[in-house]
Scaffold this active site. Structure first.
Site, PDB file in Angstrom:
ATOM      1  CG  HIS A 142     -60.928-141.997  38.625  1.00  0.00           C
ATOM      2  ND1 HIS A 142     -62.299-141.852  38.603  1.00  0.00           N
ATOM      3  CD2 HIS A 142     -60.514-141.863  37.349  1.00  0.00           C
ATOM      4  CE1 HIS A 142     -62.693-141.644  37.346  1.00  0.00           C
ATOM      5  NE2 HIS A 142     -61.627-141.635  36.573  1.00  0.00           N
TER       6      HIS A 142
ATOM      7  NE  ARG B 125     -64.680-151.489  35.365  1.00  0.00           N
ATOM      8  CZ  ARG B 125     -64.612-152.670  34.790  1.00  0.00           C
ATOM      9  NH1 ARG B 125     -63.437-153.134  34.397  1.00  0.00           N
ATOM     10  NH2 ARG B 125     -65.679-153.407  34.605  1.00  0.00           N
TER      11      ARG B 125
ATOM     12  N   PRO C 263     -57.475-158.338  40.309  1.00  0.00           N
ATOM     13  CG  PRO C 263     -56.905-156.691  41.861  1.00  0.00           C
ATOM     14  CD  PRO C 263     -57.877-157.024  40.782  1.00  0.00           C
ATOM     15  CD  GLU C 264     -56.339-164.748  39.625  1.00  0.00           C
ATOM     16  OE1 GLU C 264     -55.945-165.808  40.135  1.00  0.00           O
ATOM     17  OE2 GLU C 264     -56.583-164.623  38.415  1.00  0.00           O
TER      18      GLU C 264
ATOM     19  CE  LYS D 218     -67.752-178.037  46.501  1.00  0.00           C
ATOM     20  NZ  LYS D 218     -68.851-178.419  47.355  1.00  0.00           N
TER      21      LYS D 218
END
Ligand SMILES: [Zn+2]
Length: 293
Positions: free
Chosen positions: A104, A123, A2-3, A166
């Protein structure tokens, strides 16, 4: 993974049942998420009120009446499930191709709001940590994070300063949490398409040699904010097929312009290009070679 928009959607789903509520009882089913749960985890939460539920990058931060802050991260597969007397829902339930398996449910919060909040994480890359509010500035998880992309402080000046000199690609720079926090593969690809900038372009090309923003920096910052706002409005993105169980599920994946659309026509009016997939720093990048320069 997820962002920012997905985590923000989770925050908005949890806020009504957590903020202003007390932890009546906390059950920790097993002590090992990504890291072991903090010492005396349940005891330190029980009886405390959640004064605020905030977000920093992809972290949820619950400010407690004890003066501690509960930091929570969803990891790869973490989700919260809220059961209320009125019925159950899962805020920002993005990854539920398979039915949730209660084996879970590693942590359960029984809140004074009447809600039972379960943190489910097959996970176990998610994490929970307790730190003193006074020490939050020095917290290693948060310390190195760049600006919040939706905050005012994230402007073309801030982006240019961080990209100055950069040599890495723009894609890699925007995925770097120290340059801007909370973006990942999806929203970096989507923002670059909106800004018509190639993901392969050098990061330094959004700044002058002295580190001042050029036109590209301004366009890119606007595109980042716009794509995040649109995604939050849509409730984030769901990355696997799932049964839509309530209106809170994210559907921004139907609005992707480039992400996961290799071989499909570029959606930009009049472009005529074809979306291409390349690999950059080990991750897939999707872009239109015709209109992204
Ligand atoms: Zn195009």
């Amino acid at each position: 993974m997820p962002e920012l928009p997905e985590v923000e959607t989770v925050r908005r789903g949890l806020q009504p049942v957590m903020q202003g509520a007390r932890f009546n009882k906390v059950e920790a089913q097993r002590g090992d998420l990504r890291w072991p749960l903090p010492k005396d985890f349940a005891q330190r939460l029980q009886g405390q009120w959640v004064e605020r539920l905030d977000r920093r990058a992809k972290y949820l931060l619950a400010d407690l009446s004890s003066g501690e802050v509960l930091i929570m991260h969803l990891g790869m597969s973490g989700s919260f499930h809220v059961a209320q007397p009125a019925g159950a829902h899962a805020p920002g339930d993005f990854y539920h191709a398979r039915p949730r398996h209660s084996a879970h449910d590693h942590v359960k919060f029984h809140m004074s709001s009447g809600a039972l909040i379960a943190f489910n994480d097959p996970r176990r890359f998610g994490m929970m940590k307790l730190v003193r509010r006074a020490d939050l500035d020095r917290e290693p998880l948060l310390h190195a994070l760049g600006p919040e992309p939706l905050a005012e402080e994230f402007d073309s000046m801030a982006l240019a300063r961080r990209c100055k000199g950069k040599k890495t690609s723009l894609k890699a720079a925007l995925s770097d949490q120290r340059i801007v926090a909370g973006l990942g593969n999806i929203y970096v690809c989507e923002a670059l398409h909106r800004a018509r900038l190639s993901p392969k372009r050098r990061a330094s090309s959004v700044a002058t040699r002295s580190g001042l923003p050029n036109e590209r920096a301004g366009t890119l910052v606007k595109a980042i904010k716009a794509v995040l706002r649109d995604a939050i409005k849509a409730g984030g993105s769901s990355l696997r097929d799932h049964r839509r169980t309530d209106g809170a599920l994210g559907d921004f994946q139907h609005k992707f312009r480039v992400y996961d659309r290799a071989g499909k026509p570029c959606p930009r009016a009049g472009c005529g290009g074809t979306i291409k997939r390349i690999v950059q720093t080990g991750r897939s990048t999707f872009f239109c070679p015709l209109c992204q320069k």
